[in-house]
Enzyme design. Structure first.
Site, PDB file in Angstrom:
ATOM      1  N   TYR A   1     -15.043 -11.704   0.056  1.00  0.00           N
ATOM      2  CA  TYR A   1     -15.736 -10.439  -0.245  1.00  0.00           C
ATOM      3  C   TYR A   1     -16.987 -10.674  -1.096  1.00  0.00           C
ATOM      4  CZ  TYR A   1     -11.768  -7.868   1.637  1.00  0.00           C
ATOM      5  OH  TYR A   1     -10.819  -7.367   2.482  1.00  0.00           O
TER       6      TYR A   1
ATOM      7  N   ASP B   1      -6.892  -2.533  -7.324  1.00  0.00           N
ATOM      8  CA  ASP B   1      -7.424  -3.200  -6.147  1.00  0.00           C
ATOM      9  C   ASP B   1      -7.677  -4.659  -6.470  1.00  0.00           C
ATOM     10  OD1 ASP B   1      -8.441  -2.241  -3.349  1.00  0.00           O
ATOM     11  OD2 ASP B   1      -9.781  -3.837  -4.007  1.00  0.00           O
TER      12      ASP B   1
ATOM     13  N   ARG C   1      -3.399   6.681   1.274  1.00  0.00           N
ATOM     14  CA  ARG C   1      -3.887   7.878   1.948  1.00  0.00           C
ATOM     15  C   ARG C   1      -2.931   8.531   2.926  1.00  0.00           C
ATOM     16  NH1 ARG C   1      -9.371   5.007   3.535  1.00  0.00           N
ATOM     17  NH2 ARG C   1      -7.775   3.416   3.781  1.00  0.00           N
TER      18      ARG C   1
ATOM     19  N   ARG D   1      -6.685  11.656  -5.679  1.00  0.00           N
ATOM     20  CA  ARG D   1      -7.959  10.965  -5.450  1.00  0.00           C
ATOM     21  C   ARG D   1      -9.116  11.966  -5.503  1.00  0.00           C
ATOM     22  NH1 ARG D   1     -11.037   9.719  -0.937  1.00  0.00           N
ATOM     23  NH2 ARG D   1     -11.738   7.571  -0.652  1.00  0.00           N
TER      24      ARG D   1
ATOM     25  N   ARG E   1       0.819  -1.218   0.000  1.00  0.00           N
ATOM     26  CA  ARG E   1       0.000   0.000   0.000  1.00  0.00           C
ATOM     27  C   ARG E   1       0.856   1.273   0.000  1.00  0.00           C
ATOM     28  NH1 ARG E   1      -5.542  -0.589   2.034  1.00  0.00           N
ATOM     29  NH2 ARG E   1      -6.269  -2.440   0.974  1.00  0.00           N
TER      30      ARG E   1
HETATM   31  O1  CP3 Z   1       0.129  -1.393  -2.570  1.00  0.00           O
HETATM   32  C1  CP3 Z   1      -0.283  -0.468  -3.331  1.00  0.00           C
HETATM   33  O2  CP3 Z   1       0.117   0.710  -3.224  1.00  0.00           O
HETATM   34  C2  CP3 Z   1      -1.175  -0.857  -4.497  1.00  0.00           C
HETATM   35  C3  CP3 Z   1      -2.554  -0.614  -4.316  1.00  0.00           C
HETATM   36  C4  CP3 Z   1      -3.469  -1.593  -3.579  1.00  0.00           C
HETATM   37  C5  CP3 Z   1      -4.716  -1.163  -3.094  1.00  0.00           C
HETATM   38  N1  CP3 Z   1      -5.383  -2.248  -2.642  1.00  0.00           N
HETATM   39  C6  CP3 Z   1      -5.186   0.223  -3.105  1.00  0.00           C
HETATM   40  C7  CP3 Z   1      -6.272   0.621  -2.185  1.00  0.00           C
HETATM   41  C8  CP3 Z   1      -3.369  -2.964  -3.343  1.00  0.00           C
HETATM   42  C9  CP3 Z   1      -2.230  -3.917  -3.608  1.00  0.00           C
HETATM   43  C10 CP3 Z   1      -4.617  -3.369  -2.748  1.00  0.00           C
HETATM   44  C11 CP3 Z   1      -4.940  -4.764  -2.414  1.00  0.00           C
HETATM   45  C12 CP3 Z   1      -6.110  -5.049  -1.583  1.00  0.00           C
HETATM   46  N2  CP3 Z   1      -7.362  -4.479  -1.647  1.00  0.00           N
HETATM   47  C13 CP3 Z   1      -6.168  -6.065  -0.599  1.00  0.00           C
HETATM   48  C14 CP3 Z   1      -5.030  -7.034  -0.294  1.00  0.00           C
HETATM   49  C15 CP3 Z   1      -3.978  -6.417   0.536  1.00  0.00           C
HETATM   50  C16 CP3 Z   1      -4.399  -6.173   1.964  1.00  0.00           C
HETATM   51  O3  CP3 Z   1      -4.442  -4.995   2.341  1.00  0.00           O
HETATM   52  O4  CP3 Z   1      -4.624  -7.147   2.677  1.00  0.00           O
HETATM   53  C17 CP3 Z   1      -7.455  -6.062  -0.046  1.00  0.00           C
HETATM   54  C18 CP3 Z   1      -7.977  -6.969   1.048  1.00  0.00           C
HETATM   55  C19 CP3 Z   1      -8.210  -5.055  -0.729  1.00  0.00           C
HETATM   56  C20 CP3 Z   1      -9.645  -4.717  -0.553  1.00  0.00           C
HETATM   57  C21 CP3 Z   1      -9.817  -3.323  -0.114  1.00  0.00           C
HETATM   58  N3  CP3 Z   1      -9.603  -2.205  -0.908  1.00  0.00           N
HETATM   59  C22 CP3 Z   1     -10.221  -2.861   1.159  1.00  0.00           C
HETATM   60  C23 CP3 Z   1     -10.552  -3.749   2.342  1.00  0.00           C
HETATM   61  C24 CP3 Z   1     -10.227  -1.459   1.108  1.00  0.00           C
HETATM   62  C25 CP3 Z   1     -10.621  -0.494   2.179  1.00  0.00           C
HETATM   63  C26 CP3 Z   1      -9.506  -0.421   3.144  1.00  0.00           C
HETATM   64  C27 CP3 Z   1      -9.267   0.975   3.632  1.00  0.00           C
HETATM   65  O5  CP3 Z   1      -8.116   1.165   4.078  1.00  0.00           O
HETATM   66  O6  CP3 Z   1     -10.157   1.800   3.557  1.00  0.00           O
HETATM   67  C28 CP3 Z   1      -9.796  -1.066  -0.177  1.00  0.00           C
HETATM   68  C29 CP3 Z   1      -9.608   0.312  -0.662  1.00  0.00           C
HETATM   69  C30 CP3 Z   1      -8.232   0.690  -1.089  1.00  0.00           C
HETATM   70  N4  CP3 Z   1      -7.442  -0.049  -1.924  1.00  0.00           N
HETATM   71  C31 CP3 Z   1      -7.547   1.896  -0.788  1.00  0.00           C
HETATM   72  C32 CP3 Z   1      -6.333   1.868  -1.479  1.00  0.00           C
HETATM   73  C33 CP3 Z   1      -5.281   2.949  -1.538  1.00  0.00           C
HETATM   74  C34 CP3 Z   1      -8.094   3.035   0.064  1.00  0.00           C
HETATM   75  C35 CP3 Z   1      -9.081   3.727  -0.811  1.00  0.00           C
HETATM   76  C36 CP3 Z   1      -9.193   5.193  -0.599  1.00  0.00           C
HETATM   77  O7  CP3 Z   1      -8.419   5.974  -1.202  1.00  0.00           O
HETATM   78  O8  CP3 Z   1     -10.111   5.572   0.129  1.00  0.00           O
END
Ligand code: CP3
Length: 354
Positions: free
Chosen positions: A154, A77, A31, A40, A27
């Site tokens: 999910y 994602d 944010r 964003r 990640r």
């Molecule tokens: O690593 C990186 O920089 C690449 C981007 C990336 C995102 N999601 C961006 C994201 C990667 C590799 C993921 C994978 C992902 N997404 C996983 C597996 C990794 C992990 O964290 O276990 C999972 C379970 C998801 C599903 C997902 N997407 C969730 C549960 C959420 C909400 C979590 C939160 O922190 O709010 C997301 C949203 C998400 N994916 C964000 C980002 C930057 C936050 C979105 C925002 O800008 O509001």
């Protein structure tokens, strides 16, 4: 073969010698960076950001402008696949990801759309190509997907879950249906990762965020088996280079030996295991990626450097370590502390590679 200015990450994944331990952060685009929040905002919302290749490219590059990272990871994602399968992904503020049409029964599984990579997921491939052009060989690009089990959680729960009651209910009551679902997802993941590789991803990672929620027996049958199926279906060489595969089962450190037999080149570790112990258990069979507690980035620079030194010492001399956090970087972390972490890995790891 494309000329890479820094290939330390790819070498470490394959257990080859490097001058210092490579580092990136799960990640890393997100944010905690004000510039991410600005892009964003420009996009309107998170999904729009993922679906606009120019903006996905912009945020992928942002952390590389700030920090001396050894890899870039595609900004996207894991839920793009279920979205393309017709479930209707949306993000509601404060609630995380949600699906409009979650899977409720066997019929829903039979009716799932098999997504096309050119059209339904074409925006991801366009982003991969654009990021590669923009990187111009600076560091390698990581492509990724969720594991079938993690995506299934999910898809059946309709979003994030604490107890996995729906998806586990289906697994225990109707394992045949669960296998049908996992098999369909695995086929799409194979197509998805191969398309990312063909468009320029130089390594791929499978996120099995919820593998650790399973019993040992079920982990093998419902999670690891499908990651193995994916690995055996992947294009392992592209543009004259091997494309390394990393699997990461969060909460899955008790199953490292089984994971090391999966065909993956590298295993991701969460922060709960001592990395030296993990290395003893898997030997030279696979590389290891990890594993500092992401919350350590809330500590002082001195404490962060101490922890980096401790993990390097625990892994010891030799090859096959990619430094990372044990899970994604938290959104309230000060980016200056991320810089302390990354610089410490490079500086303090040199003696382990001489
Ligand atoms: O690593 C990186 O920089 C690449 C981007 C990336 C995102 N999601 C961006 C994201 C990667 C590799 C993921 C994978 C992902 N997404 C996983 C597996 C990794 C992990 O964290 O276990 C999972 C379970 C998801 C599903 C997902 N997407 C969730 C549960 C959420 C909400 C979590 C939160 O922190 O709010 C997301 C949203 C998400 N994916 C964000 C980002 C930057 C936050 C979105 C925002 O800008 O509001």
């Amino acid at each position: 073969m494309t000329n890479l200015k820094n290939d330390r990450f790819l070498k470490a994944l394959l257990g080859e010698p490097v001058d210092m331990t490579p580092v990136w952060m799960m990640r890393q685009a997100g944010r905690y960076l004000p510039e991410y929040k600005a892009t964003r905002k420009k996009a309107g919302n998170f999904l729009k950001l993922c679906k606009t290749p120019e903006l996905a490219t912009e945020v992928t590059i942002q952390p590389l402008e700030r920090f001396d990272l050894d890899a870039a990871i595609l900004f996207s994602d894991i839920l793009t696949i279920p979205d393309a399968m017709g479930l209707g992904l949306y993000f509601s503020e404060g609630e995380g990801p949600r699906f409009e049409r979650p899977i409720q029964n066997e019929n829903d599984i039979k009716n799932l759309i098999i997504p096309t990579m050119d059209e339904d997921l074409g925006y991801v491939m366009a982003a991969v190509s654009m990021i590669r052009r923009e990187l111009d060989g600076r560091v390698p690009l990581i492509g990724f997907s969720g594991s079938p089990w993690t995506l299934a959680t999910y898809m059946v729960e309709g979003g994030s879950s604490k107890d996995f009651s729906k998806v586990k209910g289906m697994l225990y009551e109707n394992p045949k249906a669960m296998h049908m679902l996992l098999d369909k997802i695995a086929d799409s993941v194979i197509d998805y990762l191969n398309a990312q590789i063909e468009h320029g991803a130089q390594a791929v990672m499978i996120f099995d965020t919820w593998g650790g929620a399973l019993t040992t027996r079920d982990y093998n049958e419902f999670s690891l088996n499908y990651m193995k199926k994916i690995i055996s279906g992947l294009k392992r060489e592209n543009d004259g280079r091997r494309v390394p595969v990393t699997i990461f089962s969060k909460g899955g450190c008790q199953w490292l030996e089984a994971q090391a037999e999966s065909g993956a080149d590298c295993l991701g570790l969460d922060w709960t295991i001592d990395i030296g112990l993990a290395r003893n258990r898997v030997g030279n069979k696979v590389a290891l990626q990890g594993n500092m507690d992401p919350s350590m980035l809330y500590a002082s620079p001195e404490r962060i450097r101490e922890e980096v030194a401790f993990i390097l010492e625990s892994f010891g001399k030799g090859n096959g370590h990619v430094f990372n956090l044990g899970h994604g970087i938290h959104q309230h972390v000060n980016p200056d502390n991320a810089k302390v972490f990354i610089d410490a890995v490079h500086e303090l790891s040199k003696p382990y590679h001489s």
